[in-house]
Design a protein around this motif. Structure first.
Motif, short mmCIF file in Angstrom:
data_model
loop_
_atom_site.label_atom_id
_atom_site.label_comp_id
_atom_site.label_asym_id
_atom_site.label_seq_id
_atom_site.Cartn_x
_atom_site.Cartn_y
_atom_site.Cartn_z
N LEU A 116 16.16 23.15 -2.59
CA LEU A 116 15.26 22.35 -3.41
C LEU A 116 15.95 21.14 -4.04
N TYR A 178 10.76 22.13 -0.76
CA TYR A 178 9.49 22.28 -1.46
C TYR A 178 8.48 23.05 -0.60
N ILE A 181 9.37 26.71 0.24
CA ILE A 181 9.17 27.64 -0.87
C ILE A 181 7.70 28.07 -0.95
N ILE A 182 6.79 27.12 -0.72
CA ILE A 182 5.37 27.46 -0.74
C ILE A 182 5.04 28.46 0.37
N ALA A 185 6.54 31.92 -0.38
CA ALA A 185 5.76 32.67 -1.38
C ALA A 185 4.58 33.37 -0.70
N LEU B 208 10.47 15.92 -15.11
CA LEU B 208 11.12 15.41 -13.90
C LEU B 208 10.42 14.14 -13.42
N TYR B 280 19.28 21.75 -13.68
CA TYR B 280 18.56 22.53 -12.68
C TYR B 280 18.99 24.00 -12.55
N GLN B 284 16.08 26.76 -12.64
CA GLN B 284 15.56 26.78 -11.26
C GLN B 284 14.40 27.76 -11.10
N PHE B 287 11.23 25.98 -11.87
CA PHE B 287 10.87 25.00 -10.84
C PHE B 287 10.24 25.70 -9.64
N VAL B 288 10.92 26.75 -9.18
CA VAL B 288 10.41 27.48 -8.02
C VAL B 288 9.03 28.03 -8.32
N ILE B 291 6.32 25.31 -8.30
CA ILE B 291 5.94 24.90 -6.95
C ILE B 291 5.01 25.92 -6.32
N VAL B 292 5.35 27.20 -6.52
CA VAL B 292 4.53 28.25 -5.91
C VAL B 292 3.12 28.23 -6.50
#
Lengths: 306, 298
Positions: A116, A178, A181-182, A185, B208, B280, B284, B287-288, B291-292
């Motif tokens: 990331l 990015y 990761i989607i 998941a 960010l 970060y 982290q 952030f992860v 995004i999810v």
């Protein structure tokens, strides 16, 4: 009873009042510019502003579509986006599946975190990094790879033929963490009973991936692709403007609609053509969103956005 | 059975190798940026940017420390804009998303559509630019870095609304109302404390966005005093380009010595990126998660 309804009214008013700042912002930042698109049909006069400039009908558009820029920027925007969608999706899905197949939980997490990092950095800094690699005089590739091999240094910033590859590479590098990761998941969310059943049926890893993981990813892949298709008329301005350092000799392969609109507004002082291009982008972009959603609705209603 | 185990081991090893190579690809460019900024100027000119410079030197950073008034100023502006922008943005987003998550809100669906539609259609740069400069005159003010585009994002509003709908039970709100709490009190004393991880995620993503933004400065600022660190970086590229394309004709009027050397430019880029890279590792997780949540539901 009356007291209750008064309290109810007060509650509703309170809820509405919370929304006032956000609503004002959306009206100013998003809705007024939508109506401002009419500037594409006007002859812009700075002293009169966007609303009072005189109408000129379609002349901005005829003027724009007579140039070869119109075709060129449309081609660039569409082809780059197509490459990004196809390569980006395949790459991210492959990585998500790989992360899922790894046994070490610690390694999975560490890889995700590191993948990331490029996503977090601004395109301006990315353009400096690309420059460190590609600069003619000081770049790493010329000085530490090509010259020691006895090859001649390449003047990267004036050679258009390399840029489609460079830009696709930079885009993938910055964005793969990015999107993987989607997808990852989603893979985690697949019912483990399906995998157990596949193992009982004697499926090997490839068969498991093909018959369980990929079907489980279908909806997410469709949604993500749909979102990208909806944005197929838009481009990452930073990628196409900053990374090639606005080099005029590369314009043929780096000029997307966003770059053209910006340059027309600020550098060429050509607000007419620029606003026509902006209008073209907004309207066709909107139609693309509707079209993409319509197609997905036909194929798989649950994946549709609206 | 035996052969299957070793076969599996080979598979695992191959996947680890691929992942490690990808990690190297993610990190190596930053290493090159940092080593370049730590290379002695003469070595840089002779050997170019490299991972292992012949002669290391802190000269670029010392130069910035001595003469970098513009850099410090730009840094201050970036920090200020990020802080104010993120705070206001969080407040506005939460206050807009919370009512949308309540069933009692009249016209809830039209209002949700009002937000959603901004994700489907927009006016683009030209009308936005004309409105902000002609009507609101924000060019060359600090508001140019704070307001356009970044202050409230439909995507984040919808993300927060979904979070509130899924995670804040109606019964809790009902109970607070029966105790006589007003809506603002409920939002800030009941709902917000229950949403801290999600709000932290939102704060990081918005922050960010502000830290990395260079577009607003490019569009609306010509006054260097207001430049953020990203705008300073951007301006240096433009100046160098300008010099190269007009080398003979303009060199006399533009003082070349005022342009930072190749090493110093890389050092400024490092300074622009380093806070994110330092922060970060600690955040982290958020952030992860951001995004999810944003990617799947948005």
């Amino acid at each position: 009873m009356k007291k209750k309804s008064i309290r109810n009214l007060k509650m509703k008013l309170a809820l509405f009042s919370m929304m006032i700042p956000g609503a004002i912002y959306l009206i100013i930042n998003n809705y007024i510019p939508m109506f401002g698109l009419q500037i594409a049909f006007k002859k812009y006069d700075y002293s009169k502003g966007m609303w009072k400039s005189p109408w000129t009908g379609l002349s901005n558009f005829t003027y724009l579509f007579k140039t070869k820029d119109a075709f060129n920027m449309t081609r660039n925007t569409l082809l780059y986006n197509l490459a990004f969608i196809i390569l980006g999706t395949v790459f991210a899905v492959a990585i998500a599946i790989m992360l899922n197949e790894l046994r070490s939980a610690k390694a999975k997490k560490l890889y995700q975190v590191l993948f990331l990092i490029p996503y977090l950095i601004s395109m301006v800094v990315v353009s400096y990094i690309v420059f460190a690699f590609l600069s003619y005089d000081n770049g790493f590739i010329n000085n530490s790879i090509l010259l020691p091999l006895g090859a001649k240094g390449i003047n990267w910033y004036t050679e258009p033929k390399y840029w489609p590859f460079i830009l696709v590479l930079v885009h993938l590098w910055k964005g793969f963490g990015y999107s993987s990761i989607i997808y990852f998941a989603t893979v985690i969310g697949i019912d483990s009973a399906l995998y157990e059943a596949a193992v009982i049926d004697g499926a090997n890893s490839w068969q498991r991936i093909w018959h369980v993981t990929l079907p489980g990813l279908k909806t997410t892949i469709i949604t993500m692709t749909l979102l990208s298709v909806g944005r197929i008329f838009y481009s990452d301005f930073g990628l196409f403007y900053q990374v090639p350092q606005n080099s005029g000799m590369l314009a043929n392969v780096t000029q997307t609609i966003d770059v053209y609109v910006y340059k027309g507004l600020t550098q060429l002082n050509d607000v007419g053509r620029s606003s026509a291009a902006g209008f073209y982008q907004s309207i066709v972009g909107f139609l693309m969103v509707l079209l993409a959603n319509f197609i997905v609705r036909k194929i798989d209603e649950e994946s549709a956005l609206f | 059975m035996e052969s299957m185990v070793s076969h599996n081991k080979i598979g695992q090893a191959i996947m680890h190798i691929i992942c490690i190579l990808l990690c190297v690809a993610c990190i190596a460019p930053f290493v090159l940026l940092i080593t370049s900024s730590l290379t002695e100027e003469a070595t840089l000119v002779r050997n170019g940017y490299s991972f292992l410079p012949e002669t290391w030197s802190l000269e670029s950073y010392l130069y910035i420390a001595r003469k970098g008034a513009t850099i410090f100023r730009a840094y201050g502006i970036t920090v200020l804009v990020t802080f104010i922008g993120t705070s206001v943005s969080l407040l506005m987003t939460i206050m807009f998303a919370y009512p949308l998550s309540r069933k009692e809100l009249p016209a809830r669906y039209p209002l949700s559509f009002f937000v959603f539609f901004t994700m489907l259609f927009n006016g683009g740069l030209i009308p936005t630019y004309m409105m902000y400069t002609n009507t609101f005159h924000i060019n060359n003010t600090i508001f140019a870095l704070l307001i356009p585009g970044l202050l409230m994002n439909a995507f984040y509003v919808i993300m927060m609304r979904s979070f509130f709908t899924a995670n804040i039970p109606d019964s809790l709100i009902e109970a607070a109302r029966i105790d006589g709490a007003g809506e603002y009190l409920i939002l800030f004393k009941v709902v917000v404390p229950l949403s801290v991880p999600m709000i932290a995620t939102l704060a990081l993503m918005v922050g960010l966005g502000y830290w990395n933004d260079w577009l607003n400065g490019l569009y609306y600022l010509t006054e260097p005093k207001l430049f953020s660190i990203q705008n300073v970086l951007n301006k240096m590229v433009t100046d160098v380009q300008f010099l190269q394309t007009n080398a003979s004709s303009v060199a006399a009027t533009l003082d070349t010595s005022k342009l930072p050397s190749v090493g110093i430019r890389m050092a400024i880029a490092v300074i622009g990126a380093i806070p994110i890279l330092l922060v970060y590792p600690f955040f982290q997780k958020y952030f992860v998660k951001g995004i999810v949540v944003g990617g799947v539901k948005g």
